[in-house]
Design a protein around this motif. Structure first.
Motif, PDB file in Angstrom:
ATOM      1  N   SER A 151       0.849  -1.187   0.000  1.00 34.22           N
ATOM      2  CA  SER A 151       0.000   0.000   0.000  1.00 34.22           C
ATOM      3  C   SER A 151       0.882   1.234   0.000  1.00 34.22           C
ATOM      4  O   SER A 151       1.923   1.281   0.681  1.00 34.22           O
ATOM      5  CB  SER A 151      -0.921  -0.010   1.225  1.00 34.22           C
ATOM      6  OG  SER A 151      -1.631   1.198   1.305  1.00 34.22           O
ATOM      7  N   ASP A 152       0.501   2.253  -0.790  1.00 31.75           N
ATOM      8  CA  ASP A 152       1.248   3.508  -0.824  1.00 31.75           C
ATOM      9  C   ASP A 152       1.225   4.205   0.530  1.00 31.75           C
ATOM     10  O   ASP A 152       2.094   5.048   0.835  1.00 31.75           O
ATOM     11  CB  ASP A 152       0.670   4.443  -1.887  1.00 31.75           C
ATOM     12  CG  ASP A 152       0.969   3.922  -3.284  1.00 31.75           C
ATOM     13  OD1 ASP A 152       1.834   3.036  -3.403  1.00 31.75           O
ATOM     14  OD2 ASP A 152       0.303   4.372  -4.251  1.00 31.75           O
ATOM     15  N   THR A 153       0.249   3.878   1.357  1.00 35.70           N
ATOM     16  CA  THR A 153       0.182   4.522   2.678  1.00 35.70           C
ATOM     17  C   THR A 153       1.286   4.032   3.584  1.00 35.70           C
ATOM     18  O   THR A 153       1.458   4.582   4.696  1.00 35.70           O
ATOM     19  CB  THR A 153      -1.183   4.235   3.325  1.00 35.70           C
ATOM     20  OG1 THR A 153      -1.347   2.824   3.479  1.00 35.70           O
ATOM     21  CG2 THR A 153      -2.323   4.774   2.457  1.00 35.70           C
ATOM     22  N   ALA A 154       2.040   3.004   3.116  1.00 37.25           N
ATOM     23  CA  ALA A 154       3.164   2.536   3.960  1.00 37.25           C
ATOM     24  C   ALA A 154       4.246   3.585   4.072  1.00 37.25           C
ATOM     25  O   ALA A 154       5.106   3.499   4.949  1.00 37.25           O
ATOM     26  CB  ALA A 154       3.716   1.243   3.362  1.00 37.25           C
ATOM     27  N   GLN A 155       4.262   4.623   3.193  1.00 37.26           N
ATOM     28  CA  GLN A 155       5.221   5.705   3.295  1.00 37.26           C
ATOM     29  C   GLN A 155       4.912   6.614   4.462  1.00 37.26           C
ATOM     30  O   GLN A 155       5.808   7.303   4.969  1.00 37.26           O
ATOM     31  CB  GLN A 155       5.237   6.519   1.992  1.00 37.26           C
ATOM     32  CG  GLN A 155       5.633   5.688   0.776  1.00 37.26           C
ATOM     33  CD  GLN A 155       5.547   6.502  -0.517  1.00 37.26           C
ATOM     34  OE1 GLN A 155       5.197   7.692  -0.487  1.00 37.26           O
ATOM     35  NE2 GLN A 155       5.890   5.859  -1.641  1.00 37.26           N
ATOM     36  N   ASN A 156       3.691   6.608   4.891  1.00 40.56           N
ATOM     37  CA  ASN A 156       3.283   7.508   5.974  1.00 40.56           C
ATOM     38  C   ASN A 156       2.941   6.761   7.249  1.00 40.56           C
ATOM     39  O   ASN A 156       2.876   7.379   8.321  1.00 40.56           O
ATOM     40  CB  ASN A 156       2.070   8.337   5.539  1.00 40.56           C
ATOM     41  CG  ASN A 156       2.379   9.153   4.293  1.00 40.56           C
ATOM     42  OD1 ASN A 156       3.474   9.675   4.123  1.00 40.56           O
ATOM     43  ND2 ASN A 156       1.379   9.240   3.386  1.00 40.56           N
ATOM     44  N   TYR A 157       2.601   5.471   7.129  1.00 39.92           N
ATOM     45  CA  TYR A 157       2.179   4.700   8.304  1.00 39.92           C
ATOM     46  C   TYR A 157       2.966   3.399   8.354  1.00 39.92           C
ATOM     47  O   TYR A 157       3.531   2.940   7.365  1.00 39.92           O
ATOM     48  CB  TYR A 157       0.686   4.344   8.239  1.00 39.92           C
ATOM     49  CG  TYR A 157      -0.238   5.545   8.147  1.00 39.92           C
ATOM     50  CD1 TYR A 157      -0.644   6.227   9.290  1.00 39.92           C
ATOM     51  CD2 TYR A 157      -0.703   5.976   6.901  1.00 39.92           C
ATOM     52  CE1 TYR A 157      -1.488   7.324   9.185  1.00 39.92           C
ATOM     53  CE2 TYR A 157      -1.553   7.055   6.794  1.00 39.92           C
ATOM     54  CZ  TYR A 157      -1.946   7.728   7.955  1.00 39.92           C
ATOM     55  OH  TYR A 157      -2.779   8.788   7.841  1.00 39.92           O
ATOM     56  N   THR A 158       2.921   2.832   9.512  1.00 35.75           N
ATOM     57  CA  THR A 158       3.388   1.466   9.663  1.00 35.75           C
ATOM     58  C   THR A 158       2.209   0.561   9.318  1.00 35.75           C
ATOM     59  O   THR A 158       1.178   0.594   9.996  1.00 35.75           O
ATOM     60  CB  THR A 158       3.866   1.187  11.079  1.00 35.75           C
ATOM     61  OG1 THR A 158       4.946   2.086  11.390  1.00 35.75           O
ATOM     62  CG2 THR A 158       4.317  -0.255  11.228  1.00 35.75           C
ATOM     63  N   ILE A 159       2.399  -0.206   8.273  1.00 34.39           N
ATOM     64  CA  ILE A 159       1.276  -1.003   7.733  1.00 34.39           C
ATOM     65  C   ILE A 159       1.537  -2.467   8.004  1.00 34.39           C
ATOM     66  O   ILE A 159       2.637  -2.986   7.752  1.00 34.39           O
ATOM     67  CB  ILE A 159       1.101  -0.769   6.232  1.00 34.39           C
ATOM     68  CG1 ILE A 159       0.749   0.707   5.963  1.00 34.39           C
ATOM     69  CG2 ILE A 159      -0.001  -1.690   5.659  1.00 34.39           C
ATOM     70  CD1 ILE A 159      -0.546   1.163   6.575  1.00 34.39           C
ATOM     71  N   TYR A 160       0.479  -3.128   8.505  1.00 37.74           N
ATOM     72  CA  TYR A 160       0.468  -4.581   8.657  1.00 37.74           C
ATOM     73  C   TYR A 160      -0.548  -5.166   7.645  1.00 37.74           C
ATOM     74  O   TYR A 160      -1.642  -4.634   7.498  1.00 37.74           O
ATOM     75  CB  TYR A 160       0.072  -4.999  10.073  1.00 37.74           C
ATOM     76  CG  TYR A 160       1.093  -4.605  11.111  1.00 37.74           C
ATOM     77  CD1 TYR A 160       2.445  -4.573  10.796  1.00 37.74           C
ATOM     78  CD2 TYR A 160       0.704  -4.297  12.419  1.00 37.74           C
ATOM     79  CE1 TYR A 160       3.384  -4.216  11.768  1.00 37.74           C
ATOM     80  CE2 TYR A 160       1.636  -3.955  13.383  1.00 37.74           C
ATOM     81  CZ  TYR A 160       2.976  -3.912  13.037  1.00 37.74           C
ATOM     82  OH  TYR A 160       3.892  -3.567  13.960  1.00 37.74           O
ATOM     83  N   TYR A 161      -0.121  -6.269   7.026  1.00 39.22           N
ATOM     84  CA  TYR A 161      -0.956  -6.890   6.006  1.00 39.22           C
ATOM     85  C   TYR A 161      -1.549  -8.200   6.531  1.00 39.22           C
ATOM     86  O   TYR A 161      -0.892  -8.939   7.282  1.00 39.22           O
ATOM     87  CB  TYR A 161      -0.151  -7.177   4.750  1.00 39.22           C
ATOM     88  CG  TYR A 161       0.418  -5.924   4.116  1.00 39.22           C
ATOM     89  CD1 TYR A 161      -0.356  -5.151   3.253  1.00 39.22           C
ATOM     90  CD2 TYR A 161       1.729  -5.529   4.387  1.00 39.22           C
ATOM     91  CE1 TYR A 161       0.177  -3.993   2.680  1.00 39.22           C
ATOM     92  CE2 TYR A 161       2.252  -4.385   3.817  1.00 39.22           C
ATOM     93  CZ  TYR A 161       1.461  -3.627   2.962  1.00 39.22           C
ATOM     94  OH  TYR A 161       1.990  -2.488   2.401  1.00 39.22           O
ATOM     95  N   SER A 162      -2.794  -8.467   6.082  1.00 38.89           N
ATOM     96  CA  SER A 162      -3.472  -9.734   6.424  1.00 38.89           C
ATOM     97  C   SER A 162      -4.385 -10.118   5.256  1.00 38.89           C
ATOM     98  O   SER A 162      -4.672  -9.303   4.369  1.00 38.89           O
ATOM     99  CB  SER A 162      -4.285  -9.604   7.711  1.00 38.89           C
ATOM    100  OG  SER A 162      -5.297  -8.602   7.570  1.00 38.89           O
ATOM    101  N   ALA A 163      -4.866 -11.370   5.244  1.00 39.84           N
ATOM    102  CA  ALA A 163      -5.720 -11.864   4.150  1.00 39.84           C
ATOM    103  C   ALA A 163      -6.660 -12.945   4.685  1.00 39.84           C
ATOM    104  O   ALA A 163      -6.379 -13.580   5.721  1.00 39.84           O
ATOM    105  CB  ALA A 163      -4.893 -12.403   2.995  1.00 39.84           C
TER     106      ALA A 163
END
Length: 823
Positions: A151-163
C-alpha cells in the motif's frame, strides 16, 4: 485424387470457419526496457468482443486483465524497435473468437526526454497488482512466493498486512498465507487446477492501532494449467453398423474423447488416428483426425467375408504432437447384411407321393442354400409354384425355423384322373435382390417335384355331384322325375350301390334304394312355404357294399303348370262408410268342381291388422275391416285352395269411399246450383211414383203368399232388371232399384234355376250397396250393430218394412224436385 479434392475443399472451409476475426490493431509506445508487473497500456476489449469469457495473450511475457490492462509478467527488453503479440478473446457459448494485434514501439526521443523522470520516479502504488499466477503441480520449493501486495500509505504509516478467503481460512485451508510486514503471499503446497482453477482472497492493510487507510483488496490467484491429464474416450467401446457394399465416404459413426485440462489450449487440442484394424486385411475405414468421424474407405465391404471389424483408435492432446498425452479406445463396426446372394436349391429334382383324396397333409420339404445372414430378410426364402398347379391343389410355405419349403396338398387328388403331378417351384428372398459391385446378375433358381398319387379304395361318387331335376305342378303323386346315380370310382359302374335321402329335408320326393329313381310323394306346389323360389336342394347318400358312403346334391325345381284352380271371379268392390262386409265366392272359367270346403287366406300378413276374413259357408266368406281404417283403395291378395291341394290367388281391390251409396262414390259434385226443366222434374217424380208402385206390388205378392219359393241361406247378392225412365234411354244405376237376374252360379247368395231371391236391410242407417261384377248389380245387407256379426239371410219382410225403407227416399226426391222448380 479426384475423390481427395472435395475433402481438401471441405477441410479448407473448416479451417476458415475456425479462424478468428481480427479487430482493430493497437500500438503502445514503451521504453526499451520494461520491468516485471509494469503497466504497458489498456485496450478496450468491448469494442472487439463484448461477450468475451476467456482472455489470453500469445506472448507469455504479457498478461491481459479483464479491464483490458496489459502488464508484463517478467522483465522485458526490447532489443528491436518493434515487438508484436496478440490478445485472443473467446466467447465459449457462441464459439466466437476475436484477435487484437498489439504493437510495442520504442520512442527514443520520448525516452530521452523523460529519462530523468523515469529514473528518479517509480510508481509505488502496489495495492492493485495484477492477478497472481501459480503453476499447478508446482514442485516448489515451498513455501513458494507468488505475489506481493503493498500500500502507498506505507510511506506515511506502519502497515500490517493480512488476508482471508479460500485457501487461507477457508477450504482448502493453509494453502496460502501473507507476511504481515512485507505483504508477500506464499503458497505452502502444490495445487491441482482441475480441482481449484482459481482463488479469490481479500487482502487488508491496517496500522498497528487498527486503522485501515486502504479499502480491502480482492486479489485473484489463478492456477495456470499444466498438461497433467491425458484425454479419455467417452465410451469404453464404440459400436457402429454399416451395410455391406457401402460406397467409400459413407459415414459409419463418430468417436469422441474429452480432456480435463484447460479448454481451448493445446492441452485439450485432440487428434485421433487408427492404430490397428482386426482382421488385418486391407484397411476398410478411415478416421478424421480432428473430428473423430469414421468413414468407409474400402469399396468392397462383404459381410460374407468379414462380418465385424475391430478398430484400435488413439487420441492424443497437444494437437497430436509426440510429447502429448494419449489414450487408446476400441470401435467395433458390424457389417449389416444386404441381399447380395440369391438362394439356390440344394437339389434340382425331388420325388414324393401322396394318397388320393388326402387333404391338408405335408408331402415334401425342400432346402435352399443362401450365403446371406440366416434369419434376415435377405436370406429368408419365399417359395412359389410356377408350373403344374393351375387347379391350386398344392401350396408351399416357409418354415421360419429351418428356412425350408413345406409342400402341402390342400385339395384331394384323384388317382383315376391323374396318377402323377409334376410341379416346378421357384425361390426368392423376402428382401429384393441387390446386385453387389463387380458381380453379375443371377438367374432365379428352380427345381422340379414329381408327386405320385397312390390309389386307395374310395366310396361311391355322384356324377355330377350337383344335379338338377325339373318337376311340374301337374305331376301326380308317384311320378318318376328322373334318376340320380353314383358310381364306384374304381370300376366305373353303379352295381351294388344303395341310395338314401336323410330325414329332415324336403319331404315331397323320395329315391328308390336300388335304382336311384326319384319320384314324387305329394302334389307339388310352388307356393308352399317350405319351397323357396320353387326349388329345393336335397342331399342324397350313396352306400357301396363295403359301407363306404358318397354324397351328392339333388336340386328339384318345380315348374308352373297350366291347370284350373279356384279363384275369385269378382275382384272389384266399393265399400261405403257403413262398412258392410263383402262376400267373396270362388270359381273358375270352366265350371270345374272342387273338393269342399274351400279355404280362404290373406297371403299378405301385413294386412291382417286392417282386414279379416269370416267364414260364411264351405264355399264363400265375408271380407270386412278391423276397426276404423282410412278411406282409400286397398289391394288384398287372397288365396283359395280346395281339399285336394289346388290353389289360386286373386287380388281383391276394395275402394273404401266416403259415401252413402256406392253410386255416390267418384261422382263429382258441382259447387253451383243446377236448374232443371219442368219436364225433367216431372219425369223424376213419375219415375219415383212408378218405383213405389213396383215395390208395393212386390211386397203385396210376398205378403199374400204368391211367391212360395224358399230363399237360400246364402248371402243374397241378387240382380233385377234395370229400368230406364227417361229418353234417350241411358242406364240408371240407382241404389233404390232392385235388379232381377236368373243365374246358375252357386256362391254367395246365388240360387240355381229360375228362383228370384231378395235381401233387404233391417234397422236404421243401412243402405243397399251395388257391387259391379259380371255386367249386373248385387246387393248385400248387414244386421245392425257389431261389424262382423251374423248375417241376415231372409227375404220375409212386411209391407211396413218396405214402406219405411222407400218412403223417406221418395220424400227426399219430391223436396229436391220442388226446390229445382222454384229455382
Amino acid at each position: 485424387m479426384a475423390r481427395a479434392a472435395p475433402r481438401l475443399v471441405l477441410l479448407g472451409l473448416l479451417v476458415l470457419s475456425l479462424c478468428c476475426d481480427a479487430c482493430k490493431k493497437v500500438t503502445f509506445h514503451v521504453p526499451s526496457v520494461l520491468e516485471a508487473d509494469t503497466l504497458v497500456g489498456r485496450v478496450n476489449l468491448n469494442e472487439c468482443l463484448q461477450s468475451a469469457e476467456h482472455i489470453s495473450s500469445s506472448d507469455g511475457s504479457f498478461k491481459v486483465l479483464e479491464d483490458g490492462s496489459v502488464y508484463t509478467t517478467s522483465a522485458v527488453s526490447l532489443s528491436d524497435e518493434k515487438r508484436t503479440f496478440t490478445i485472443l478473446l473467446k466467447d465459449l457459448q457462441e464459439h466466437v473468437e476475436k484477435k487484437i494485434l498489439i504493437d510495442l514501439e520504442t520512442d527514443e526521443k520520448k525516452k530521452t526526454r523523460h529519462a530523468r523522470d523515469t529514473v528518479l520516479k517509480r510508481t509505488k502504488r502496489r495495492w492493485g497488482p495484477i492477478p497472481s499466477v501459480m503453476i499447478e503441480n508446482s514442485l516448489g520449493p515451498f513455501p513458494l512466493q507468488i505475489q506481493q501486495v503493498q500500500s502507498d500509505t506505507a510511506q506515511n504509516y506502519t502497515i500490517y498486512y493480512s488476508a482471508s478467503g479460500p485457501g487461507i481460512d477457508q477450504d482448502p485451508k493453509g494453502l496460502f498465507y501473507i507476511e504481515k510486514e512485507t505483504g508477500n503471499i506464499f503458497a505452502t503446497r502444490a495445487v491441482d487446477r482441475e480441482q481449484y482453477p482459481s482463488f479469490q482472497i481479500i487482502c487488508f492493510a491496517s496500522t498497528p492501532d487498527g486503522y485501515s487507510p486502504e479499502v480491502p483488496l480482492v486479489h485473484t490467484i489463478r492456477i495456470e494449467d499444466d498438461n497433467d491429464n491425458a484425454p479419455y474416450f467417452t465410451q469404453d467401446v464404440f459400436e457402429f453398423c454399416v451395410p455391406e457394399n457401402s460406397k467409400p465416404g459413407v459415414v459409419v459413426g463418430t468417436v469422441t474423447a474429452e480432456d480435463r485440462d484447460e479448454p481451448y489450449t493445446l492441452h485439450t487440442t485432440l487428434k485421433y488416428r487408427i492404430v490397428s484394424q482386426a482382421p488385418s486385411v486391407t484397411p476398410a475405414f478411415s478416421l478424421h483426425g480432428d473430428t473423430g468421424v469414421i468413414t468407409v474407405l474400402s469399396p468392397q465391404l462383404d459381410r460374407e467375408l468379414v462380418s465385424t471389424y475391430t478398430l484400435l483408435i488413439e487420441v492424443r492432446d497437444m494437437a497430436g504432437q509426440p510429447f502429448g498425452l494419449c489414450t487408446t479406445g476400441t470401435a467395433v463396426i458390424k457389417i449389416e447384411d444386404t441381399n447380395d446372394n440369391a438362394p439356390t436349391f440344394k437339389q434340382l429334382q425331388y420325388e414324393t407321393q401322396v394318397e388320393e383324396n388326402r387333404v391338408n397333409v405335408d408331402i415334401l420339404r425342400i432346402s435352399v442354400v443362401d450365403a446371406d445372414e440366416f434369419g434376415a430378410p435377405g436370406s429368408t426364402a419365399v417359395y412359389e409354384i410356377i408350373r403344374g398347379n393351375d387347379d391350386h391343389t398344392f401350396e408351399i410355405t416357409t418354415d421360419r425355423n429351418t428356412n425350408e419349403g413345406v409342400l402341402c396338398v390342400v385339395k384331394g387328388l384323384d388317382y383315376e384322373n391323374a396318377k402323377q403331378r409334376i410341379l416346378v417351384i421357384a425361390v426368392n428372398n423376402e428382401a429384393p435382390y441387390m446386385l453387389a459391385p463387380h458381380s453379375q446378375q443371377v438367374v432365379q433358381s428352380t427345381c422340379t417335384v414329381t408327386v405320385n398319387v397312390l390309389d386307395i379304395d374310395e366310396g361311391p361318387v355322384f356324377k355330377p355331384c350337383f344335379f338338377r331335376m325339373d318337376a311340374s305342378e301337374c305331376d301326380d303323386i308317384g311320378t318318376n322325375i328322373g334318376k340320380y346315380l353314383a358310381e364306384d370310382p374304381e370300376t366305373g359302374n353303379s352295381e351294388g350301390i344303395c341310395y338314401k335321402i336323410p330325414p329332415g329335408q324336403c319331404n315331397w320326393v323320395n329315391i328308390d334304394e336300388k335304382s336311384g329313381e326319384v319320384r314324387t310323394v305329394r302334389v307339388l306346389d310352388r307356393d308352399l312355404g317350405e319351397v323357396k323360389r320353387g326349388q329345393c336342394n336335397i342331399t342324397v347318400l350313396a352306400i357301396d357294399r363295403n359301407g363306404k358312403t358318397g354324397t351328392g346334391t339333388l336340386q328339384v325345381v318345380i315348374q308352373p303348370c297350366d291347370r284350373s284352380y279356384p279363384r275369385i271371379l269378382i275382384t272389384d268392390y266399393i265399400m261405403c262408410r257403413d262398412r258392410k262386409p263383402i262376400c267373396l265366392s270362388a270359381g273358375d272359367g270352366d265350371e270345374t268342381s272342387y273338393s269342399m270346403p274351400l279355404v280362404y287366406r290373406m297371403t299378405d300378413r301385413s294386412l291382417g291388422s286392417m282386414w279379416k276374413i269370416t267364414r260364411h259357408n264351405e264355399k264363400s266368406v265375408y271380407l270386412s275391416p278391423r276397426g276404423d281404417i282410412p278411406f282409400g283403395t286397398y289391394t288384398i291378395p287372397v288365396s283359395v285352395s280346395d281339399s285336394s291341394g289346388r290353389q289360386g290367388i286373386s287380388e281383391i281391390r276394395v275402394n273404401y269411399c266416403d259415401c252413402v251409396t256406392p253410386s255416390d262414390c267418384g261422382v263429382a259434385r258441382s259447387a253451383g246450383s243446377v236448374t232443371l226443366g219442368v219436364w225433367a222434374i216431372l219425369a223424376m217424380i213419375l219415375g219415383s211414383l212408378l218405383l213405389l208402385l213396383i215395390l208395393i206390388t212386390i211386397c203385396g205378392c210376398c205378403g199374400a203368399g204368391v211367391m212360395h219359393r224358399q230363399v237360400t241361406d246364402d248371402c243374397a247378392n241378387h240382380n233385377l232388371i234395370i229400368s230406364n225412365t227417361e229418353a234417350p234411354g241411358e242406364e240408371v244405376m240407382d241404389h233404390n232399384i232392385i235388379p232381377l237376374q236368373t243365374t246358375d252360379q252357386v256362391g254367395c247368395g246365388i240360387k240355381t234355376g229360375d228362383q228370384q231371391t231378395f235381401e233387404m236391410v233391417k234397422g236404421r242407417g243401412h243402405t243397399l250397396e251395388s257391387v259391379r261384377g259380371g255386367g249386373h248389380q248385387t246387393l248385400g245387407s248387414v244386421k245392425e250393430g257389431g261389424g262382423g256379426q251374423a248375417m241376415v239371410d231372409t227375404c220375409r219382410y212386411s209391407y211396413s218394412e218396405w214402406h219405411n225403407f222407400t218412403h223417406p227416399r221418395l220424400g227426399e226426391e219430391s223436396i229436391r224436385g220442388h226446390t229445382l222448380i222454384k229455382n
